[in-house]
Design a protein around this motif. Structure first.
Motif, PDB file in Angstrom:
ATOM      1  N   LYS A 200      29.401  36.799 -11.920  1.00  0.00           N
ATOM      2  CA  LYS A 200      30.374  35.697 -11.797  1.00  0.00           C
ATOM      3  C   LYS A 200      30.023  34.813 -10.605  1.00  0.00           C
ATOM      4  CE  LYS A 200      34.719  35.336 -13.656  1.00  0.00           C
ATOM      5  NZ  LYS A 200      34.837  34.615 -14.610  1.00  0.00           N
ATOM      6  N   ASP A 204      29.223  30.996 -11.195  1.00  0.00           N
ATOM      7  CA  ASP A 204      30.213  30.013 -10.772  1.00  0.00           C
ATOM      8  C   ASP A 204      29.956  29.413  -9.393  1.00  0.00           C
ATOM      9  OD1 ASP A 204      31.577  30.178 -13.123  1.00  0.00           O
ATOM     10  OD2 ASP A 204      32.763  31.911 -12.470  1.00  0.00           O
ATOM     11  N   LYS A 293      31.647  19.732 -17.058  1.00  0.00           N
ATOM     12  CA  LYS A 293      32.177  20.786 -16.213  1.00  0.00           C
ATOM     13  C   LYS A 293      33.132  20.175 -15.224  1.00  0.00           C
ATOM     14  CE  LYS A 293      28.707  24.353 -16.458  1.00  0.00           C
ATOM     15  NZ  LYS A 293      27.591  25.003 -15.816  1.00  0.00           N
TER      16      LYS A 293
END
Lengths: 293, 439
Positions: A200, A204, A293
């Motif tokens: 993650k 991210d 995004k």
């Protein structure tokens, strides 16, 4: 008294002028000439007998089987090398970033091939790929049959691509490494407080932060891959059976070996147009994703 | 179109201005160039600090001594890379800007292209006696459209080398030069050698089809001895020549050598030199290499193999760099004198001394003892003298050479259909010839 502006521009020109003259002679003029020549049947051995032939060269190029082969080979090379080199560079950068010991050693070790001349690297890899070379010796030791590598029409292009990745990946790795070190550690600390997994964090934080670099690396690797000529010239001469004959190699052969400057110029123009279109498309694609995004 | 030329000439002029190119100097400017002497510029495709460059330098100096007061030759060295660039780029640029020297070197197979495009001009008439000193192959190489354009200072040849120890072990005898092994006899021999060589972890023959000039140079003789050719006599059409039935046979012959694993598909370095191959085709330089670096190999030169249909005609490889007078040479008599001198006996001896390249004149061979005393050098010389055949003479030679190699590779190594591949190449060659047929 001269006006300050005028004086400034004279000084500016004095600095800029020599570069401009040289650039004009060695860059802009040849570029313009290439475009002009592409519409002629200019033959190096007989320049007096040159005629305008309109789009004949371009028609010939697209009907030429060898040019098509060279084009497809180049595309194949790009398709192999771009993901390998971009991901490879990112992977290596992440590894080195994490390594606690001998960081410098690994950095240097992965970067050294970049410093070496491509011609030297190619010559070296001819030995490595040779029927009795180190790779085949290792394969044989494991009971695998020796492979022909650059001497087979099927394996030659991938073999050259792998060598090229090895040679070039260090450069992009350093770029990514710089990007990684520039990421604010506070971001990771915050993520850790939220118990984010390593994946993650990578997905991210690391990736979005590296995004501009990724685009840069992606485009430069692609353009670099399209320009490939040294490796096949040194290692295979475009063979076996034209399997490693690339676009730039074709332009070179047509212009300097076969003396057909007109035709070679037309090829160069087609090549440039193609790369420019591709770069624009890449730019648009990568931009869109970012905005979503 | 004129404007384009002016732009290009302008660009070259700028470059010359920046780099300091110069045209004909006046007497006194260069040491040795005196009043009353005719100035002759000469370009060679070599670096001065190499044995070859030194040989050219010596020859020019002796020319200036011999013709003191009449001619003065000024030599310029222009390096050439392996792909033929450098030197030829310079020649091409000079064609555009009309700044060719009086005399320049031309690679044998390019003589036709240079002549057809008016870069070189015919030499002044030579007497029978003057012509008689050169090997037939040299005169043949320098002639285009029945006119003599160039004379070489060196020749070259390719030998079918064999390892004496291995052939002795197999009980194989070498035939005389006028009765070489035929294609089918040679296949039988390779078959006999196969188990013996397998034991030595090798192959009966060390052979490859390399990209570049070697392939046509080594293997076009197979075509000639089979009664085929690569291009018409006038060099202007390939149809019926390059794709002839004879050539299909030859291509398939090479394929059978590969298919039967008489050779390695991937090149293995020093296979022959390390005693793991019984035969090898290579340039004459191989003799010197073996003598100096691999003294353990018992080297022999066998006659170049011929087709089963060979009629006894000329067929073996020849050709090397030659001197020619450029179209810009105003004093063709002087330029011809210089060409004759640079390609003459003395220059040939000098080149042999420095580089061990084969000379181009009978007298030079007579004066070098190795060509009578050493059986291998002797065999190469006699093969060259009696059976030397020039490479195809056509203005599109570069394409013929490239396509010959590609066809060979496609058929022999990649297993493509010989007839189809030869037809495709023929079409390509003819397309490139259009420029000359049209005019």
């Amino acid at each position: 008294m001269m006006k300050k502006n005028t004086k400034n521009s004279i000084v500016g020109m004095a600095f800029f002028g020599p570069a401009l003259v040289l650039l004009t002679i060695f860059l802009f003029l040849p570029m313009i000439l290439t475009v002009i020549y592409s519409f002629t049947d200019y033959f190096a051995l007989n320049p007096d007998n040159t005629h305008f032939v309109g789009f004949e060269n371009f028609v010939n190029i697209f009907g030429d089987e060898l040019f098509t082969t060279a084009f497809l080979n180049t595309v194949k090379f790009v398709v192999i090398i771009v993901p390998l080199q971009c991901l490879g560079a990112l992977g290596l950068a992440l590894l080195i970033h994490k390594v606690a010991y001998c960081k410098k050693y690994f950095k240097v070790a992965f970067f050294v091939p970049v410093v070496m001349s491509l011609a030297v690297v190619s010559t070296l890899w001819i030995q490595i790929y040779s029927p009795e070379g180190i790779i085949n010796s290792i394969l044989t030791a494991f009971g695998i049959e020796a492979q022909p590598f650059i001497y087979s029409a099927k394996q030659a292009l991938p073999s050259i691509a792998i060598m090229s990745v090895w040679q070039g990946v260090g450069y992009q790795m350093i770029i990514f490494l710089g990007g990684l070190q520039a990421i604010n550690p506070a971001l990771y600390e915050a993520a850790e407080m939220d118990h984010a997994s390593a994946w993650k964090k990578f997905k991210d934080i690391t990736l979005p932060e590296l995004k501009p670099l990724c685009v840069f690396v992606f485009i430069t690797v692609t353009i670099g891959a399209f320009r490939m000529i040294v490796q096949p010239m040194v290692m295979t001469g475009g063979g076996p059976s034209s399997s490693t004959y690339t676009l730039v190699y074709d332009i070179y052969e047509t212009g300097t070996v076969n003396w057909e400057i007109g035709l070679a110029s037309a090829m160069a123009v087609v090549f440039v147009i193609f790369v420019v279109i591709l770069t624009i498309v890449q730019n648009l694609l990568t931009k869109d994703k970012g905005e979503k995004k | 179109m004129k404007q384009i030329k002016y732009i290009a000439v302008g660009a070259i002029a700028c470059v010359c201005f920046l780099t300091g190119c110069s045209k004909t100097p006046s007497p006194g400017e260069i040491a040795g160039y005196d009043n009353g002497e005719q100035y002759l510029s000469i370009w060679v495709h070599s670096i001065e600090d190499t044995p070859e460059g030194q040989a050219y330098r010596t020859s020019v100096e002796s020319f200036n001594q011999k013709f003191d007061g009449v001619y003065f030759a000024d030599i310029e060295f222009i390096p050439r890379n392996d792909n033929g660039g450098g030197y030829s780029d310079k020649v091409n640029a000079s064609v555009l800007s009309n700044s060719l020297p009086d005399v320049l070197t031309v690679d044998g197979p390019n003589i036709a292209a240079y002549a057809a495009n008016g870069i070189i001009q015919p030499l002044a008439e030579l007497t029978e006696e003057e012509r008689g000193i050169y090997l037939d192959s040299i005169l043949e190489q320098g002639t285009y459209n029945n006119t003599l354009y160039a004379l070489g200072a060196m020749e070259s040849s390719v030998g079918l080398y064999y390892n004496k120890a291995i052939l002795r072990e197999a009980g194989i005898e070498i035939p005389p030069a006028d009765d070489p092994w035929t294609f089918s006899e040679f296949l039988d021999i390779l078959e006999r050698l196969k188990p013996i060589m397998a034991e030595k972890n090798g192959y009966p023959i060390d052979m490859t089809f390399p990209v570049g000039e070697s392939s046509i140079y080594y293997f076009a003789p197979f075509i000639w001895s089979n009664g085929g050719d690569l291009i018409s006599e006038d060099g202007l059409t390939a149809d019926g020549y390059f794709n002839s039935a004879q050539n299909v046979e030859v291509m398939n012959y090479f394929k059978s050598i590969v298919d039967n694993q008489y050779m390695s598909e991937a090149p293995i370095s020093n296979l022959f030199e390390s005693g793991r191959a019984a035969f090898k085709f290579d340039g004459a330089w191989e003799v010197n290499t073996i003598y100096t670096s691999y003294p353990d190999i018992e080297l022999g030169v066998a006659p170049y193999i011929v087709s089963d249909n060979w009629d006894g005609g000329k067929y073996t490889p020849t050709g090397s760099w030659a001197f020619a007078a450029s179209s810009e040479a105003r004093d063709i008599q002087g330029a011809t004198e210089l060409v004759k001198w640079m390609s003459g006996v003395e220059s040939g001896l000098e080149l042999y001394e420095q580089t061990k390249s084969l000379p181009s004149t009978y007298a030079a061979y007579d004066q070098i003892s190795i060509f009578t005393e050493d059986e291998n050098y002797k065999a190469l010389y006699e093969q060259l003298r009696d059976y030397g055949h020039p490479r195809p003479k056509t203005p599109v030679y570069p394409q013929v050479s490239t396509l010959f190699q590609q066809t060979l590779e496609n058929v022999a190594l990649s297993g493509m259909d010989a007839e189809q591949e030869l037809n495709k190449s023929t079409e390509r060659i003819n397309a490139k010839l259009e420029r000359y047929v049209r005019e």
